[in-house]
Each structure stands twice: as structure tokens, then as C-alpha cells.
Write a protein that holds these residues in place. Structure first.
Motif, PDB file in Angstrom:
ATOM      1  N   LEU A  34     -54.522  65.078 -52.945  1.00 44.64           N
ATOM      2  CA  LEU A  34     -55.478  64.689 -51.906  1.00 44.64           C
ATOM      3  C   LEU A  34     -54.830  64.457 -50.549  1.00 44.64           C
ATOM      4  O   LEU A  34     -55.538  64.269 -49.556  1.00 44.64           O
ATOM      5  N   THR A  35     -53.505  64.462 -50.493  1.00 42.63           N
ATOM      6  CA  THR A  35     -52.818  64.332 -49.195  1.00 42.63           C
ATOM      7  C   THR A  35     -52.320  65.682 -48.693  1.00 42.63           C
ATOM      8  O   THR A  35     -51.398  65.756 -47.880  1.00 42.63           O
ATOM      9  N   LEU A  83     -41.504  62.517 -49.267  1.00 36.71           N
ATOM     10  CA  LEU A  83     -41.893  61.140 -49.576  1.00 36.71           C
ATOM     11  C   LEU A  83     -42.138  60.968 -51.074  1.00 36.71           C
ATOM     12  O   LEU A  83     -41.750  59.945 -51.663  1.00 36.71           O
ATOM     13  N   PHE A  84     -42.773  61.959 -51.687  1.00 38.92           N
ATOM     14  CA  PHE A  84     -43.031  61.858 -53.125  1.00 38.92           C
ATOM     15  C   PHE A  84     -41.735  62.008 -53.926  1.00 38.92           C
ATOM     16  O   PHE A  84     -41.576  61.383 -54.981  1.00 38.92           O
ATOM     17  N   ARG A  85     -40.789  62.824 -53.446  1.00 42.10           N
ATOM     18  CA  ARG A  85     -39.481  62.933 -54.119  1.00 42.10           C
ATOM     19  C   ARG A  85     -38.745  61.598 -54.065  1.00 42.10           C
ATOM     20  O   ARG A  85     -38.142  61.148 -55.052  1.00 42.10           O
ATOM     21  N   ASP A  86     -38.778  60.965 -52.896  1.00 48.95           N
ATOM     22  CA  ASP A  86     -38.142  59.656 -52.760  1.00 48.95           C
ATOM     23  C   ASP A  86     -38.810  58.637 -53.675  1.00 48.95           C
ATOM     24  O   ASP A  86     -38.136  57.786 -54.288  1.00 48.95           O
ATOM     25  N   PHE A  87     -40.140  58.730 -53.787  1.00 51.93           N
ATOM     26  CA  PHE A  87     -40.887  57.837 -54.669  1.00 51.93           C
ATOM     27  C   PHE A  87     -40.420  58.004 -56.122  1.00 51.93           C
ATOM     28  O   PHE A  87     -40.158  57.016 -56.832  1.00 51.93           O
ATOM     29  N   PRO A 141     -46.486  70.177 -46.316  1.00 54.92           N
ATOM     30  CA  PRO A 141     -45.327  70.105 -47.229  1.00 54.92           C
ATOM     31  C   PRO A 141     -44.338  68.998 -46.882  1.00 54.92           C
ATOM     32  O   PRO A 141     -43.495  68.652 -47.702  1.00 54.92           O
ATOM     33  N   GLU A 142     -44.458  68.435 -45.683  1.00 57.02           N
ATOM     34  CA  GLU A 142     -43.537  67.359 -45.311  1.00 57.02           C
ATOM     35  C   GLU A 142     -43.679  66.146 -46.233  1.00 57.02           C
ATOM     36  O   GLU A 142     -42.730  65.376 -46.415  1.00 57.02           O
TER      37      GLU A 142
END
Length: 453
Positions: A411-412, A422-426, A417-418
């Protein structure tokens, strides 16, 4: 000044459009007398075409006049046929008013075109000799008027257009599709019809008028409010003026209805322009609970909906007690309010909830709220939310959270793709806290990220 090229493309009838294009070509060439004559020819052809269309649809009101037209057409280019058509042309505008294709004001505008057309094609009508020489502005004005009030509108009578609009709102399969409402019930309706549609919609949304028993008035009012927002996208001043005319009646209606109207229209500027300071004070007292509620259970539904209007900047400015009341609520009451109507205003609260959640149940609920606000997130707020999510054990290990993380990623997409970084860091933070291979290392999110890469 109207863009004539654009107006010509809006002519509804493919049979009439070439006549309008011819009038425009004459105007552009400086042949202003010919332009006015061609404009009148387009008007007569348009009305006759509309009468034929209405007759084909079974409209009994036009049947006799339509037969008169067809009889004249059958006589062809004979002296009798020409006289019959001249007789029809003389009463054409009066019949258009009778059939509700135009109103009396429109008729007056078109009569001016008819009179100038007569001067253009009959120069002997001018006293003391000399041909009538129309100004360029007159020819342009006639062409713009003809296309705006007549040629661009399909053959829908005013009363029937209003009925079709009301039937659409009451349709069991109604969908809040604003572009469809704008095109069908505003763009393709004459100015008088537009005013009627806006007036009916405003009365329903503001006063909860009864739709002849077709559906409950509050639900009908909610749908009309959607239509009003569509109309405001086309002519906001018209909606504002209509609301201003109804403001006095709104002040005298039942308080329960007033509160529902406040919930329904709190985000609209045209509603607040019709609310004076005294009325704003009354609405504020209706929205704010008279006393604090027990934190043991949920908020009463009606007050939860009332307090959800805090999302509106108009409410926070005109009714400050609402924001103060929400700020004093416990966390689970705030979550109940936010779930009613996700909004950009609530994003910081949802991030704080991810930090404060003190149980798995609360963690799952805060994660759901954060996902509901996905469309309002920026890179900064997404990063802040994911950080709180990953660091709070009650959120990170709540049962629905791994699936919600995938949903949040989907949903984001508006962030591009930037956001993958953030999701990888999460995921990295989560894996540092959990056992390898655990469900709570978010394998489904990792798979989604890998697929996107």
C-alpha cells in the motif's frame, strides 16, 4: 472569454456539430454575418434533433410537434413544405421552453440570436438603407451562448434530468464515483438543471429531506454529500451560494440531525462558510461528550463518530473543545476514533501507538491502524512507524503483524522503490531480535522485497 474551439467539440449531436464548426470557421474568417446565420441554423437543427430524440424515447409531450416537423420534412423543398418549416421555426424557441429543453432566460438569449440572424440575411429590414454589420464580439458572443446553453446539452428535459439524478442517488447499486457524477449530472446538464441538482443535493445533505421513502434519510443525505463534493469540483461557488441560502433553515432543525450533518460535512469549506459563530458553538456542544466516559469500555458509537471530526482543520479552528476532548482520551478510545475515518492528521498518533502498545492484542490493533493510513505516509513517517514497530516487542511479535507488514509494503507503492531500503532496514532490526527462521522474522515481507528487486 469562452474557448470556442473547446465548445465546438462539446456539441452533443454529431448531426449538429458540423453546423457549429461552420459557424466558427465563418467567425475566424471574419464573415460575421455568415457566422450568425450559421449559428441560428445550428440552433434550429439542434432543437429539431432533440425533439426527434425525445419522440423516439416515447415522450408524449413532444409527439404532436414532432409529427408537424415530419410532415413538413415529407413535403420537401416545395412552397408548401417551406411555409410549413417557416411556421415551425417561428415557434421553435417557445416549444423548446415548453419541452424543458431551455428555460425562459435561455429563450431570451436565443431570441437575440434569431433577431440578429434576421438582420444578417434580410438587409432590407434596416431603415434608411445599408446592410446590418455585426461587430465581431456579437458574432462570437452568439456562438458561445448557443453552444453553452443549448448545443452542448443532450436532449434531457429539466424535470427528467433531476429525476434521473435522484434515482441514481437512490439506486441500490450506487457507487461514490465522483467523475461519473460530474460528467453525467453536471457537465451534460444545462445551467438551470445544474442549479436544481445542486439545490436538491444540498437540501438533502444539510436537512436530511425524505427521498419519498426510497431509503433512510440519513443514508440518502450521505450519498447526496458525495454528489455535492463532485459538483463542487466543477462549480464550488454555486455550491457555496446554495449552502448560504439554506443556513437559516439548518440552524432551526433538530440537534440530532445537526450532529449527523456536522459529521457528514466537517471536511467541506462550503459547509463552514454557512456556519456562524453562534451555530459553531452549538455544534461544538453537540459533538463533545457532556462528561468523561469510563475507560473500561469503548466509547459510545455516536460520540466516537462525533469526535472523529477532529481530523478536519475547520473543526480544530472553529471548535477547539473537540481537539482538547480527544487529547484527554485513553489510548484505546483514540484508536476507536481513528479507525472510523483514517486521515493524514492521525498519522503521528498511529506512530505513537506503535511505540506505546503494551500487549499483543494492542500491538496487532495499532499495526492495523498504521496500515490503514498507508496512503497518507511519507518516507519520513514510514521510517518512523517502522522503527517503532520493530523496536516494540508487543508489536513486532503480535500474530497479524508479519502479514500486515506485507500489506503495508504493497500500500506504500506511491513512495516508489526508495521505500525498499526502509523495509530492508526494518527486517534487519527484526531479525536481530528474533530467532533465525522464526515466523516473526517476517519471511513473507522478505520474499516480497526479493520479488520486487
Amino acid at each position: 472569454m469562452a474557448d470556442l474551439d473547446t465548445l465546438v467539440h462539446q456539441v452533443w449531436s454529431p448531426e449538429v456539430r458540423p453546423l457549429a464548426e461552420e459557424a466558427l470557421r465563418c467567425y475566424n474568417a471574419g464573415a460575421f454575418r455568415a457566422s450568425i446565420a450559421a449559428t441560428w441554423a445550428a440552433i434550429t437543427a439542434d432543437i429539431i434533433t432533440k425533439v426527434a430524440r425525445l419522440a423516439d424515447e416515447g415522450d408524449t409531450l413532444v409527439a404532436d410537434f414532432h409529427k408537424k416537423i415530419t410532415d413538413a420534412q415529407e413535403k420537401g423543398l416545395t412552397s408548401e413544405g417551406v411555409r410549413a418549416m417557416q411556421s415551425i421555426e417561428r415557434e421553435l424557441l417557445a416549444k423548446a421552453v415548453e419541452f424543458e429543453l431551455i428555460d425562459s432566460v435561455d429563450c431570451r438569449e436565443l431570441e437575440r440570436i434569431q433577431q440578429d440572424r434576421n438582420l444578417c440575411v434580410h438587409p432590407s429590414l434596416r431603415a434608411h438603407g445599408g446592410a446590418y454589420t455585426p461587430l465581431p464580439e456579437v458574432a462570437r458572443g452568439h456562438l458561445a451562448v448557443a453552444m453553452t446553453i443549448l448545443l452542448a446539452s443532450p436532449p434531457t428535459q429539466a424535470s427528467r434530468a433531476l429525476k434521473e439524478f435522484c434515482d441514481h442517488i437512490c439506486d441500490p447499486f450506487f457507487q461514490p464515483a465522483l467523475p461519473h457524477i460530474q460528467v453525467t449530472y453536471f457537465d451534460r446538464v444545462r445551467a438551470a438543471g445544474r442549479r436544481s441538482n445542486v439545490q436538491v443535493a444540498a437540501k438533502a445533505a444539510l436537512l436530511e429531506t425524505d427521498p419519498a421513502g426510497k431509503m433512510p434519510p440519513p443514508e440518502h443525505a450521505d450519498r447526496m454529500a458525495i454528489a455535492l463534493e463532485a459538483f463542487a469540483g466543477r462549480d464550488r461557488d454555486l455550491v457555496r451560494q446554495t449552502f448560504a441560502g439554506l443556513s437559516e433553515r439548518f440552524q432551526r432543525i433538530d440537534g440530532l440531525i445537526q450532529r449527523r450533518v456536522l459529521i457528514r460535512l466537517c471536511d467541506t469549506d462550503y459547509f463552514w462558510e454557512a456556519v456562524n459563530p453562534a451555530l459553531a458553538g452549538r455544534l461544538e456542544s453537540l459533538a463533545v461528550p457532556p462528561a468523561p466516559f469510563s475507560s473500561a469500555g469503548p466509547l459510545p458509537t455516536d460520540y466516537a463518530y462525533s469526535l472523529a471530526i477532529v481530523r478536519s482543520p475547520y473543526v480544530r479552528e472553529r471548535m477547539p473543545k473537540v481537539e482538547k476532548s480527544v487529547a484527554e482520551l485513553p489510548m484505546h478510545h483514540k484508536m476507536q476514533i481513528i479507525a472510523i475515518h483514517p486521515d493524514r492528521y492521525f498519522v503521528p498518533m498511529t506512530i505513537q501507538f506503535l511505540h506505546d502498545a503494551g500487549s499483543w492484542v494492542m500491538g496487532g490493533q495499532t499495526g492495523q491502524l498504521f496500515v490503514q493510513h498507508a496512503t497518507f505516509l511519507t518516507m519520513e513517517t514510514l521510517k518512523a512507524g517502522l522503527t517503532e514497530w520493530a523496536e516494540n516487542h508487543e508489536c513486532r511479535t503480535a500474530n497479524p503483524m508479519p502479514e500486515l507488514a506485507v500489506r503495508l509494503y504493497q500500500l506504500t507503492a506511491h513512495l516508489g522503490p526508495e521505500r525498499n531500503r526502509l523495509f530492508r532496514d526494518f527486517v534487519t532490526v527484526v531479525q536481530a531480535h528474533e530467532e533465525p527462521g522464526s515466523f516473526y522474522t517476517y519471511p513473507a515481507l522478505i520474499a516480497a522485497l526479493d520479488a520486487a528487486a
